[in-house]
Design a protein around this motif. Structure first.
Motif, PDB file in Angstrom:
ATOM      1  N   GLY B  58       0.652  -1.122  -0.068  1.00  0.00           N
ATOM      2  CA  GLY B  58      -0.170   0.037   0.051  1.00  0.00           C
ATOM      3  C   GLY B  58       0.750   1.360   0.102  1.00  0.00           C
ATOM      4  O   GLY B  58       0.104   2.397  -0.330  1.00  0.00           O
ATOM      5  N   LEU B  59       2.110   0.984   0.400  1.00  0.00           N
ATOM      6  CA  LEU B  59       2.953   2.381   0.454  1.00  0.00           C
ATOM      7  C   LEU B  59       4.172   2.418  -0.512  1.00  0.00           C
ATOM      8  O   LEU B  59       5.150   3.128  -0.231  1.00  0.00           O
ATOM      9  N   LEU B  60       3.944   1.811  -1.670  1.00  0.00           N
ATOM     10  CA  LEU B  60       5.118   1.680  -2.593  1.00  0.00           C
ATOM     11  C   LEU B  60       5.499   3.151  -3.160  1.00  0.00           C
ATOM     12  O   LEU B  60       4.495   3.949  -3.196  1.00  0.00           O
ATOM     13  N   SER B  61       6.867   3.265  -3.267  1.00  0.00           N
ATOM     14  CA  SER B  61       7.274   4.454  -3.929  1.00  0.00           C
ATOM     15  C   SER B  61       6.457   4.480  -5.309  1.00  0.00           C
ATOM     16  O   SER B  61       6.205   3.670  -5.897  1.00  0.00           O
ATOM     17  N   VAL B  62       6.616   5.811  -5.863  1.00  0.00           N
ATOM     18  CA  VAL B  62       6.247   6.376  -7.346  1.00  0.00           C
ATOM     19  C   VAL B  62       6.827   5.247  -8.204  1.00  0.00           C
ATOM     20  O   VAL B  62       6.406   4.969  -9.111  1.00  0.00           O
ATOM     21  N   LEU B  64       8.378   2.238  -7.857  1.00  0.00           N
ATOM     22  CA  LEU B  64       8.085   0.864  -7.818  1.00  0.00           C
ATOM     23  C   LEU B  64       6.495   0.746  -8.543  1.00  0.00           C
ATOM     24  O   LEU B  64       6.273  -0.132  -9.084  1.00  0.00           O
ATOM     25  N   LYS B  65       5.687   1.713  -8.115  1.00  0.00           N
ATOM     26  CA  LYS B  65       4.209   1.589  -8.744  1.00  0.00           C
ATOM     27  C   LYS B  65       4.434   1.825 -10.431  1.00  0.00           C
ATOM     28  O   LYS B  65       3.904   0.817 -10.963  1.00  0.00           O
ATOM     29  N   LEU B  67       7.110   0.671 -12.098  1.00  0.00           N
ATOM     30  CA  LEU B  67       7.762  -0.681 -12.250  1.00  0.00           C
ATOM     31  C   LEU B  67       6.811  -1.459 -12.468  1.00  0.00           C
ATOM     32  O   LEU B  67       6.914  -2.273 -13.448  1.00  0.00           O
TER      33      LEU B  67
END
Lengths: 153, 104
Positions: B58-62, B64-65, B67
């Motif tokens: 729920g808290l992925l960095s932009v 990683l999102k 990616l």
């Protein structure tokens, strides 16, 4: 509160979005109960569930059957009640309910889906719960790339 | 792993102050009664696993999102190209689907 902030998408107006209500929150985010449902053109069928009170909290979800075409959902009477689905009523994925799995990355930064605990949303009232599929062998971190490789590749 | 056979009404003790009693044993499930100090947290294992997975998702960095989105798009059958293969793609045409998002 209509205007909300999102780490991924900037600010937008929730009045123009569907908002899914998880009355008990989600494990790990028990205090976050309302999520705006967002889809981005060209990224379908990804459905983002953006917390309306916590900008950095956004779940990346896809229909479970994108990864496992025959995915079967087992809901207990208590879970049906939490979704306000009358006992004995029809519960077809894609008709009365949605069954979305949350995608994250594993340690090798490969996408993995939580097939063991999907989000189930009553499409008529937008109530949602996260349900653990006991007795299934679905994984909490199902490697998506592997799952979607064609046979023989 | 220690394996102990018990019947309904019987108990095991863990340490000096934790007791787990088998209240009822059915075909598919057992009902446990747990007595112990309040300082010892008791939760279902799947709730802990789900919470851990949610917290990581729920808290992925932009970065990683992005990616994830990129990798999903690169996979031949998913997700943009699966519409024909997923007859029950539940959000197509349903009102829960958000309209075109205009990032600002």
């Amino acid at each position: 509160m209509a205007q909300i902030l999102s780490r991924y998408f900037g600010s937008f107006d929730t009045r123009e979005r569907e908002v899914v209500h998880f009355p008990d929150g989600l494990p790990g985010f028990e205090d976050q109960t309302h999520y705006a449902a967002l889809s981005i053109p060209g990224q379908e069928p990804i459905l983002y569930l953006q917390s309306i009170t916590r900008p950095e909290l956004c779940l990346i979800t896809l229909p479970a059957r994108v990864f496992v075409p025959g995915y079967q959902l087992d809901l207990s009477p208590e879970e049906q009640e939490a979704l306000a689905l009358p006992l004995g009523s029809e519960m077809r994925i894609g008709k009365e309910i949605a069954c979305q799995v949350i995608v994250t990355v594993d340690q090798g930064h490969e996408p993995a889906a939580n097939m063991a605990a999907p989000l189930v949303i009553n499409l008529s009232n937008h109530l949602g719960i996260q349900v653990f599929q006991a007795g299934s062998n679905y994984s909490f971190r199902y490697p998506i790339a592997e799952a979607l490789q064609p046979d023989g590749c | 792993m220690l394996v102990i056979r018990r019947r309904a009404g019987e108990s095991i003790l863990i340490g000096p102050d934790i007791e787990i009693e088998i209240l009822d044993a059915g075909v598919n499930r057992v009902k446990l009664g747990i007595v112990g100090p309040r300082s010892i947290q008791v939760i279902r294992k799947e709730v802990k696993l789900t919470a851990e997975t949610n917290l990581s998702a729920g808290l992925l960095s932009v970065e990683l999102k992005d990616l994830i989105v990129k990798k999903l798009a690169r996979i031949p059958q998913a997700p943009a190209n699966t519409s024909d293969k997923t007859p029950e793609s539940e959000y197509s045409g349903h009102p829960i689907q958000a309209e075109n998002l205009d990032p600002t």
